[in-house]
Each structure stands twice: as structure tokens, then as C-alpha cells.
Design a protein around this motif. Sequence first.
Motif, PDB file in Angstrom:
ATOM      1  N   UNK A  98       0.811  -1.229   0.000  1.00 58.42           N
ATOM      2  CA  UNK A  98       0.000   0.000   0.000  1.00 58.42           C
ATOM      3  C   UNK A  98       0.841   1.275   0.000  1.00 58.42           C
ATOM      4  N   UNK A  99       2.108   1.148   0.401  1.00 62.45           N
ATOM      5  CA  UNK A  99       2.975   2.329   0.457  1.00 62.45           C
ATOM      6  C   UNK A  99       3.673   2.620  -0.867  1.00 62.45           C
ATOM      7  N   UNK A 100       3.592   1.695  -1.828  1.00 58.45           N
ATOM      8  CA  UNK A 100       4.329   1.855  -3.084  1.00 58.45           C
ATOM      9  C   UNK A 100       4.030   3.176  -3.804  1.00 58.45           C
ATOM     10  N   UNK A 101       2.755   3.562  -3.958  1.00 60.09           N
ATOM     11  CA  UNK A 101       2.479   4.822  -4.675  1.00 60.09           C
ATOM     12  C   UNK A 101       3.110   6.046  -3.991  1.00 60.09           C
ATOM     13  N   UNK A 102       3.195   6.038  -2.661  1.00 62.35           N
ATOM     14  CA  UNK A 102       3.705   7.196  -1.933  1.00 62.35           C
ATOM     15  C   UNK A 102       5.199   7.417  -2.162  1.00 62.35           C
ATOM     16  N   UNK A 107       4.421  -2.114  -9.070  1.00 64.84           N
ATOM     17  CA  UNK A 107       4.720  -3.501  -9.405  1.00 64.84           C
ATOM     18  C   UNK A 107       4.529  -3.744 -10.900  1.00 64.84           C
ATOM     19  N   UNK A 108       5.158  -4.778 -11.402  1.00 67.98           N
ATOM     20  CA  UNK A 108       4.941  -5.188 -12.790  1.00 67.98           C
ATOM     21  C   UNK A 108       3.543  -5.789 -12.911  1.00 67.98           C
ATOM     22  N   UNK A 109       3.071  -5.933 -14.138  1.00 70.25           N
ATOM     23  CA  UNK A 109       1.695  -6.356 -14.381  1.00 70.25           C
ATOM     24  C   UNK A 109       1.331  -7.645 -13.648  1.00 70.25           C
ATOM     25  N   UNK A 110       2.154  -8.702 -13.805  1.00 70.92           N
ATOM     26  CA  UNK A 110       1.809  -9.987 -13.173  1.00 70.92           C
ATOM     27  C   UNK A 110       1.934  -9.894 -11.649  1.00 70.92           C
ATOM     28  N   UNK A 111       2.818  -9.018 -11.156  1.00 69.88           N
ATOM     29  CA  UNK A 111       2.978  -8.827  -9.719  1.00 69.88           C
ATOM     30  C   UNK A 111       1.774  -8.089  -9.132  1.00 69.88           C
ATOM     31  N   UNK A 112       1.227  -7.161  -9.918  1.00 69.95           N
ATOM     32  CA  UNK A 112       0.045  -6.424  -9.469  1.00 69.95           C
ATOM     33  C   UNK A 112      -1.137  -7.367  -9.281  1.00 69.95           C
ATOM     34  N   UNK A 138       5.881 -14.729  -1.263  1.00 78.11           N
ATOM     35  CA  UNK A 138       7.195 -15.022  -1.853  1.00 78.11           C
ATOM     36  C   UNK A 138       7.350 -14.328  -3.199  1.00 78.11           C
ATOM     37  N   UNK A 139       6.308 -14.384  -4.014  1.00 78.80           N
ATOM     38  CA  UNK A 139       6.347 -13.732  -5.323  1.00 78.80           C
ATOM     39  C   UNK A 139       6.522 -12.221  -5.178  1.00 78.80           C
ATOM     40  N   UNK A 140       5.779 -11.631  -4.263  1.00 79.62           N
ATOM     41  CA  UNK A 140       5.843 -10.188  -4.063  1.00 79.62           C
ATOM     42  C   UNK A 140       7.191  -9.754  -3.506  1.00 79.62           C
ATOM     43  N   UNK A 141       7.766 -10.552  -2.619  1.00 72.96           N
ATOM     44  CA  UNK A 141       9.040 -10.203  -1.999  1.00 72.96           C
ATOM     45  C   UNK A 141      10.191 -10.264  -3.007  1.00 72.96           C
ATOM     46  N   UNK A 142      10.003 -11.006  -4.083  1.00 70.58           N
ATOM     47  CA  UNK A 142      11.037 -11.089  -5.132  1.00 70.58           C
ATOM     48  C   UNK A 142      11.013  -9.855  -6.040  1.00 70.58           C
ATOM     49  N   UNK A 147      11.261  -4.656  -2.775  1.00 71.78           N
ATOM     50  CA  UNK A 147      12.598  -4.591  -2.175  1.00 71.78           C
ATOM     51  C   UNK A 147      13.026  -3.127  -2.007  1.00 71.78           C
ATOM     52  N   UNK A 148      12.755  -2.324  -3.026  1.00 71.49           N
ATOM     53  CA  UNK A 148      13.115  -0.909  -2.966  1.00 71.49           C
ATOM     54  C   UNK A 148      12.304  -0.198  -1.879  1.00 71.49           C
ATOM     55  N   UNK A 149      11.017  -0.526  -1.772  1.00 69.64           N
ATOM     56  CA  UNK A 149      10.178   0.079  -0.739  1.00 69.64           C
ATOM     57  C   UNK A 149      10.698  -0.277   0.642  1.00 69.64           C
ATOM     58  N   UNK A 150      11.169  -1.507   0.799  1.00 75.67           N
ATOM     59  CA  UNK A 150      11.695  -1.918   2.098  1.00 75.67           C
ATOM     60  C   UNK A 150      12.961  -1.133   2.452  1.00 75.67           C
TER      61      UNK A 150
END
Length: 366
Positions: A98-102, A107-112, A138-142, A147-150
Motif C-alpha cells: 500500500x505504500x508503493x504509490x507514496x 509492481x509489474x503487471x503480473x505482480x500487481x 514469496x512472489x511479491x518479496x522477489x 525490495x526498494x520500498x523496504x
Amino acid sequence: MGNRKSSKKNTSKNKTRMKSKSERDKRSKKIDRKIANERENYKNLVKILVLGTGESGKSTFVKQIQIIYKSGFETEFRQMYKTKVQRNIIHYTKQLINSLPSVGLQLKSHERDVAIRFLKDKSQYCDHTTIELKEMIETLWKSKALKRAFSLRSSLQIPDTHSYYLNDLDRLTEEEYLPNDQDILNCRIPTTGVSSVEFEVNNLPWYVVDVGGQRSERRKWIHQFDDVNLVIYVTAISEFDQKLYEDEEVNRMRESLELFDSTINNDYFFHKSCVLLFNKIDLFENKIKETNLSESFIDYEGDNSYDDCLSYLTNLFLKIGNNKKRKVTHLYTCANNTGKIKEAFEVIQQSVLEKVSKDLGKIEKL
């Protein structure tokens, strides 16, 4: 005949009364002895109050005391934490997404698609993490975005410990999983109310009390002020550039400084011994390499080296805590490291016990 019967009844009643009175006297004496023993034990008790703002690591410090001096956690406690750990994983992964837009990330299409399914998945409210949920995490963490948000977690209210869990999902989601000490120490749950641990060192009883550090919890602190021999104040030194969870306009370290001032210089504690723990020193050492202290503390004019920044922040607290009758003992710690906390507590005993003994009267020097 009637008089004889009446006399026998009266004699029997008198014996019953005497027996009852004797039993009451015995109970009374037993209670008096118990009270006297408790008073004597209480007189020799070292009461420690652990204070600090939310997320400072004070509750982790108290858990470490449980591990070091109370033989760790019971199986029932670990079973309770299984759900807490897995919900921690889900909650902060959701917060990262949820913080990604801020922070201008996506995310890429398949990740979204996976993220949408993950956010809608109702199994995350169960008492266990499903295989499907685990695979989605696991998919999202890859993903590079997560990773950048973290890496920007300081500004997103994401705990540093979250990667500890995400990098060990296979173990943490097993059906027979039981949290180990490190899993419990890394779990982030705001302390509400009061928790405590009692233990004995060198035949001396210690009583450590932890109260919630969030603003809403601090009104409960005053109820724990009586008979305190030692205050341990915990501040997370690595959070010099972070904002409060409760108020994102307020710097965490400035809040900690103000709270330290209002607490340690309170009439209850002005003459009490105090130990100041600068926690998360390992995270501070890494962060200061990439973050300039002057961005958060405009009065700082040093070279931003580890030693100089550490000295600057340490002195801010010591100027507040030291007075003519008290010199604050300060230590640098990492609350997740059991060995380091054991060393710190041994120093606390050595440096503070002599002062505490003046209050207690009957404590032998270590």
C-alpha cells in the motif's frame, strides 16, 4: 434432667467456640507471618521500571530478561506467538504494498495481479498462513519494487525486522512451526497495559516492569512509579530520522528526548538511579553511512562520522538526565542480541547496585 441436658449443650457450645477461636487465632497468626515475610521480601526487592517511546525496543529488552534469567518461554507462550508472527508477516507485507504509490514505485503487471489477490485474500485473518498466501508473499518479496520500498522503510513505518521473516517463510509457515526465541524477539506488537518479569540474581529478587510506550499508554505509567529503585530508559538511536507511528509530523528521537526529560526529571525519579540504553546501535551504524544527521538535527555541525554522531546524540540525553545528585549510566545495545543484553544487564548490576543498596539497606555488594 432438663438442666443437665442444657448444661451439656452449653459446655459443648463453649468447646466449639474455644476451638473456633483457636483456629481463627492460628489462621490470624499464619496470615500475620505471611504478611511479615512478604514485607521483608519486598524490602529487599529491586523494582526496575523500563520506559521509552513506542518501537524503542524496551519490550524486547524485557523479553531478553525472560530468556536470560527465567529459562526462556513456555511452549504455551510460543504457541500463542505463532499466530502473532504470521500476522506480523501479513500486516507489514500489506503495508509495503500500500505504500508503493507514496514513494513512486509500482509492481509489474503480473505482480500487481498477485498483490490484488493477496490484499483480498480472506485466509490472512485465519490463525495460520495458507500455502497459497505464502506463495503470494514469496512472489511479491522477489519484486524489485517491494525490495526498494523496504529499503525506504524508515519513512514507511515498516520495522527493520520484517525482512527477517520474509527471508525465512518456508520455516515460519510450516504446519508444526513453533516460534524460536529470535522469532519472538523480532515480532512487533505494541505493548498495551503492563507486563512484568520477576527473577533472582545473587540471591537478590528483581522485578522488571514494562509499560506501553505509545502516547495513549503513557497515562498508565504513574501507577507504576511507587517504590521504584531503578529506571531504565530505552531510546532507539537508529530512529533519529524517523517519524512517530502516532503522529507523522513528529521526529521519533525528539519525542524520545522530550519524554526522557519529563520522566526522569519528574519528582518521583529526580533522585533515582537511571540507566539509559541507546538501542539499535547496529542499525544506527549502518544508517549513518547513508543518512546525514543534520537533516533531522539542524544544530548538528559535525562530520557525520559514526563516532561524532553517536557522541552528539548521547550528549543530548545526558545533558537532560545528569544532575548534581545523579549521573546517568548509559550503554549502547542491540535488544535482539541476547548476548549483548546479558552483558548490558551485568553492567547495570555492577554500576547501579551500590546506589540501589542505599535505598534497600540490606543488599550485599556484588
